[in-house]
Design an enzyme around this catalytic site. Structure first.
Site, PDB file in Angstrom:
ATOM      1  N   GLY A  22      37.669  39.667  44.066  1.00 55.92           N
ATOM      2  CA  GLY A  22      37.446  38.236  43.857  1.00 55.92           C
ATOM      3  C   GLY A  22      37.010  37.505  45.120  1.00 55.92           C
ATOM      4  N   LYS A 110      39.590  46.981  33.662  1.00 53.96           N
ATOM      5  CA  LYS A 110      39.578  48.109  32.707  1.00 53.96           C
ATOM      6  C   LYS A 110      40.886  48.236  31.955  1.00 53.96           C
ATOM      7  CE  LYS A 110      40.520  49.885  37.011  1.00 53.96           C
ATOM      8  NZ  LYS A 110      39.850  49.782  38.288  1.00 53.96           N
ATOM      9  N   VAL A 137      34.034  50.206  34.836  1.00 50.75           N
ATOM     10  CA  VAL A 137      33.884  51.668  34.936  1.00 50.75           C
ATOM     11  C   VAL A 137      32.904  51.978  36.057  1.00 50.75           C
ATOM     12  CG1 VAL A 137      33.250  53.803  33.750  1.00 50.75           C
ATOM     13  CG2 VAL A 137      34.260  51.924  32.447  1.00 50.75           C
ATOM     14  N   GLY A 139      32.945  51.135  39.261  1.00 52.10           N
ATOM     15  CA  GLY A 139      32.770  50.158  40.349  1.00 52.10           C
ATOM     16  C   GLY A 139      31.334  49.664  40.452  1.00 52.10           C
ATOM     17  N   GLY A 192      44.114  54.504  52.481  1.00 52.45           N
ATOM     18  CA  GLY A 192      43.932  53.362  51.586  1.00 52.45           C
ATOM     19  C   GLY A 192      43.203  53.711  50.292  1.00 52.45           C
ATOM     20  N   ASP A 206      44.295  55.563  34.684  1.00 46.61           N
ATOM     21  CA  ASP A 206      43.126  54.749  35.028  1.00 46.61           C
ATOM     22  C   ASP A 206      41.860  55.387  34.436  1.00 46.61           C
ATOM     23  OD1 ASP A 206      41.713  52.688  36.930  1.00 46.61           O
ATOM     24  OD2 ASP A 206      40.784  54.618  37.396  1.00 46.61           O
ATOM     25  N   LYS A 210      39.145  54.058  31.364  1.00 47.10           N
ATOM     26  CA  LYS A 210      37.679  54.074  31.472  1.00 47.10           C
ATOM     27  C   LYS A 210      37.059  54.952  30.381  1.00 47.10           C
ATOM     28  CE  LYS A 210      38.054  53.061  36.355  1.00 47.10           C
ATOM     29  NZ  LYS A 210      38.278  53.631  37.687  1.00 47.10           N
TER      30      LYS A 210
HETATM   31  P1  NAP Z   1      43.857  42.217  43.641  1.00 43.17           P
HETATM   32  O1  NAP Z   1      43.398  42.488  45.029  1.00 43.17           O
HETATM   33  O2  NAP Z   1      45.245  42.606  43.260  1.00 43.17           O
HETATM   34  O3  NAP Z   1      43.675  40.650  43.360  1.00 43.17           O
HETATM   35  C1  NAP Z   1      44.231  39.994  42.242  1.00 43.17           C
HETATM   36  C2  NAP Z   1      44.003  38.495  42.394  1.00 43.17           C
HETATM   37  O4  NAP Z   1      44.438  37.871  41.199  1.00 43.17           O
HETATM   38  C3  NAP Z   1      44.776  37.871  43.543  1.00 43.17           C
HETATM   39  O5  NAP Z   1      43.986  36.934  44.207  1.00 43.17           O
HETATM   40  C4  NAP Z   1      45.949  37.166  42.858  1.00 43.17           C
HETATM   41  O6  NAP Z   1      46.365  35.962  43.490  1.00 43.17           O
HETATM   42  C5  NAP Z   1      45.344  36.809  41.518  1.00 43.17           C
HETATM   43  N1  NAP Z   1      46.360  36.749  40.480  1.00 43.17           N
HETATM   44  C6  NAP Z   1      47.114  37.769  40.001  1.00 43.17           C
HETATM   45  N2  NAP Z   1      47.950  37.321  39.057  1.00 43.17           N
HETATM   46  C7  NAP Z   1      47.725  35.997  38.954  1.00 43.17           C
HETATM   47  C8  NAP Z   1      48.280  34.963  38.157  1.00 43.17           C
HETATM   48  N3  NAP Z   1      49.271  35.213  37.288  1.00 43.17           N
HETATM   49  N4  NAP Z   1      47.797  33.708  38.278  1.00 43.17           N
HETATM   50  C9  NAP Z   1      46.812  33.434  39.160  1.00 43.17           C
HETATM   51  N5  NAP Z   1      46.246  34.372  39.945  1.00 43.17           N
HETATM   52  C10 NAP Z   1      46.705  35.633  39.849  1.00 43.17           C
HETATM   53  O7  NAP Z   1      42.900  42.897  42.584  1.00 43.17           O
HETATM   54  P2  NAP Z   1      41.428  43.531  42.823  1.00 43.17           P
HETATM   55  O8  NAP Z   1      41.547  44.835  43.521  1.00 43.17           O
HETATM   56  O9  NAP Z   1      40.521  42.495  43.386  1.00 43.17           O
HETATM   57  O10 NAP Z   1      40.988  43.859  41.334  1.00 43.17           O
HETATM   58  C11 NAP Z   1      40.678  42.816  40.423  1.00 43.17           C
HETATM   59  C12 NAP Z   1      40.212  43.441  39.111  1.00 43.17           C
HETATM   60  O11 NAP Z   1      39.036  44.202  39.330  1.00 43.17           O
HETATM   61  C13 NAP Z   1      41.238  44.390  38.472  1.00 43.17           C
HETATM   62  O12 NAP Z   1      41.193  44.275  37.083  1.00 43.17           O
HETATM   63  C14 NAP Z   1      40.741  45.753  38.879  1.00 43.17           C
HETATM   64  O13 NAP Z   1      41.103  46.786  37.971  1.00 43.17           O
HETATM   65  C15 NAP Z   1      39.232  45.535  38.857  1.00 43.17           C
HETATM   66  N6  NAP Z   1      38.506  46.458  39.716  1.00 43.17           N
HETATM   67  C16 NAP Z   1      38.871  46.573  41.017  1.00 43.17           C
HETATM   68  C17 NAP Z   1      38.192  47.465  41.833  1.00 43.17           C
HETATM   69  C18 NAP Z   1      38.567  47.599  43.299  1.00 43.17           C
HETATM   70  O14 NAP Z   1      37.958  48.422  43.983  1.00 43.17           O
HETATM   71  N7  NAP Z   1      39.528  46.846  43.800  1.00 43.17           N
HETATM   72  C19 NAP Z   1      37.157  48.257  41.296  1.00 43.17           C
HETATM   73  C20 NAP Z   1      36.793  48.089  39.962  1.00 43.17           C
HETATM   74  C21 NAP Z   1      37.488  47.183  39.167  1.00 43.17           C
HETATM   75  P3  NAP Z   1      47.058  35.945  44.937  1.00 43.17           P
HETATM   76  O15 NAP Z   1      45.975  36.411  45.885  1.00 43.17           O
HETATM   77  O16 NAP Z   1      47.447  34.543  45.200  1.00 43.17           O
HETATM   78  O17 NAP Z   1      48.190  36.908  44.859  1.00 43.17           O
END
Ligand code: NAP
Length: 449
Positions: A22, A110, A137, A139, A192, A206, A210
């Site tokens: 995000g 996902k 799926v 990335g 990491g 996971d 997918k």
């Molecule tokens: P993350 O780092 O855990 O970030 C989650 C964000 O959502 C944080 O900013 C958190 O706020 C916010 N959040 C969580 N619960 C909340 C709530 N109840 N109300 C308001 N805000 C809330 O997750 P991410 O790694 O960016 O992944 C996000 C999505 O993309 C997931 O569905 C993941 O499966 C998907 N995805 C991720 C990757 C990857 O490489 N990371 C790849 C493909 C898909 P705070 O910051 O204030 O805690």
């Protein structure tokens, strides 16, 4: 569906979540606003970013006036919602609320799609809202849109992918260094690639999420994660990897969805691949998806399956595509509907799959053992493609050395293609044989098409 926007009025984008992905999406929408607007052909504006804690440090410093904890108000105000919170709730309720109001949604979630994909697609279809999830799926890899759009005039018969970078990194480390599973996992955590609680990755959950998404899109059916047979990699040993390597194979965790005349089989499990297979060369935390279609033949998509920046690329691709559609006005949303062919494709149990088994077992060191083992396979209609008895048997196939007596004789069999049920029954019968001391490992094998 939302009415077409006039060119003077910016398209209002609301972002839910500012974590790994995000924060990168927010940066692109703020710093790259002019470029994104020109790609869309109309102005876009990030109107808010919903998070849990507005004070939390972030990979990119989001302007304070954009941050909010009121996700619902943001959903109600935006023309397009980008959901990057992760998890099922509150993400599911917020996404459904947006879709039911006709607001477009782009998500990378996902886990949510794998349990509520059918319901959310239905909500989108009913209101005419657009729902896109390329990042869910693979990335950064563009794989869902090719399946949904580029191949929509063809018939996909099989999709097979390395869709979890953590497990691919662990298996690759085990293969290239001889490390044990837990040592490779610790290394993945140190770098990491694996989370502190690695269960969702190493147990295959996971990848199963997918697989459900790939199956739903490839076969136009509302599959969910409960339709996916799932085995993880925590029981893969250094000995399995070594034995596989000695026979010219590598072990990968594959998500496989395939269709036959009766339905579709969705499965995730560690799989032996010949080292010459295109997926065998996918190293480290990379992902790749192999697609087989009737007319296109074999296609392969390869790239970074995770990471904030790579994943934000797929999210932004969906955002631009959806924003163009919103700008140009209503048109049939079509491409995300997974329910249209559901009458014709049902999920079948894994017992119906046709696959090959690799069986590694220790047998008694006496005459006639091999004949007895072969008889069990024949009784279950399973034929042998190859048999190895590493370092402990004579050329006529019987155990005869002192060394074999001490450590038992190892027999490794690769079967021909057979029904999964017959193969698993074969293994159960082998385990019960007096001459079989232990069945050390049973893995499925995928060969080149
Ligand atoms: P993350 O780092 O855990 O970030 C989650 C964000 O959502 C944080 O900013 C958190 O706020 C916010 N959040 C969580 N619960 C909340 C709530 N109840 N109300 C308001 N805000 C809330 O997750 P991410 O790694 O960016 O992944 C996000 C999505 O993309 C997931 O569905 C993941 O499966 C998907 N995805 C991720 C990757 C990857 O490489 N990371 C790849 C493909 C898909 P705070 O910051 O204030 O805690």
């Amino acid at each position: 569906m939302s009415a077409a926007k006039s060119t003077a009025e910016p398209l209002k984008i609301g972002l839910l979540g500012a974590g790994n992905v995000g924060a990168q999406v927010a940066r692109t929408l703020v710093e790259g606003r002019a470029l994104i607007s020109s790609r869309v052909g109309a102005p876009v504006k990030l109107i808010g970013v919903a998070v849990r804690d507005v004070e939390a440090p972030r990979d990119w410093k989001i302007p304070g006036e954009l941050l909010t904890t009121d996700a619902e108000a943001l959903v109600d105000e935006a023309d397009l919602i980008i959901e990057l919170m992760g998890g099922i709730e509150p993400a599911g309720t917020l996404v459904e609320r947006a879709l039911r109001a006709g607001t477009a949604v782009v998500t990378g979630n996902k886990a949510l799609l794998a349990v509520q994909g059918g319901k959310l697609s239905q909500a989108a279809a009913e209101s005419g809202a657009l729902l896109r999830f390329e990042a869910a799926v693979g990335g950064a890899i563009p794989i869902l849109r090719p399946i949904q759009e580029s191949l929509s005039g063809d018939r996909i018969t099989k999709v097979m992918g390395i869709v979890n970078g953590t497990t691919n990194y662990i298996l690759d480390q085990m293969d290239s260094t001889g490390a044990a599973f837990y040592d490779a996992l610790l290394e993945a955590q140190r770098l990491g690639y694996a989370e502190a609680d690695p269960t969702a990755d190493v147990e295959g959950h996971d990848a199963a999420a997918k697989a459900a998404i790939l199956g739903a899109l490839a076969f136009h059916a509302p599959f969910d994660i409960h339709d996916v047979y799932c085995e993880g990699i925590s029981s893969v040993t250094a000995e399995d990897i070594e034995a596989a390597a000695a026979s010219g194979y590598v072990i990968k965790l594959l998500a496989i969805v395939e269709k036959n005349d009766d339905g579709a089989i969705l499965r995730v499990h560690p799989t032996l691949l010949p080292r010459t297979h295109p997926l065998a060369s996918v190293r480290g935390a990379f992902n790749a998806v192999f697609v087989v279609a009737e007319n296109a033949g074999e296609l392969m998509f390869y790239g970074q399956g995770a990471g904030g920046l790579p994943t934000s690329s797929a999210i932004m691709g969906d955002v631009v595509s959806v924003a163009r559609r919103l700008h140009s006005g209503p048109e049939h949303p079509g491409t995300t509907d997974t329910s249209s062919d559901s009458q014709s494709v049902r999920a079948l149990p894994v017992d119906e799959a046709h696959t090959q088994y690799y069986i590694d077992m220790e047998v008694a060191d006496r005459e006639g053992v091999i004949a007895e083992v072969a008889r069990v396979l024949a009784d279950h209609h399973v034929s042998i493609e190859s048999m190895r008895q590493p370092g402990s048997v004579s050329s006529d196939g019987e155990v005869d050395t002192e060394a074999a007596r001490e450590r038992g004789a190892v027999v490794q069999i690769v079967t021909h293609l057979a029904k999964e049920k017959d193969l698993s029954d074969t293994v159960s019968t082998l385990r019960a044989l007096d001459v079989v001391k232990s069945v050390n490992s049973v893995l499925r094998v995928e060969v080149e098409q």
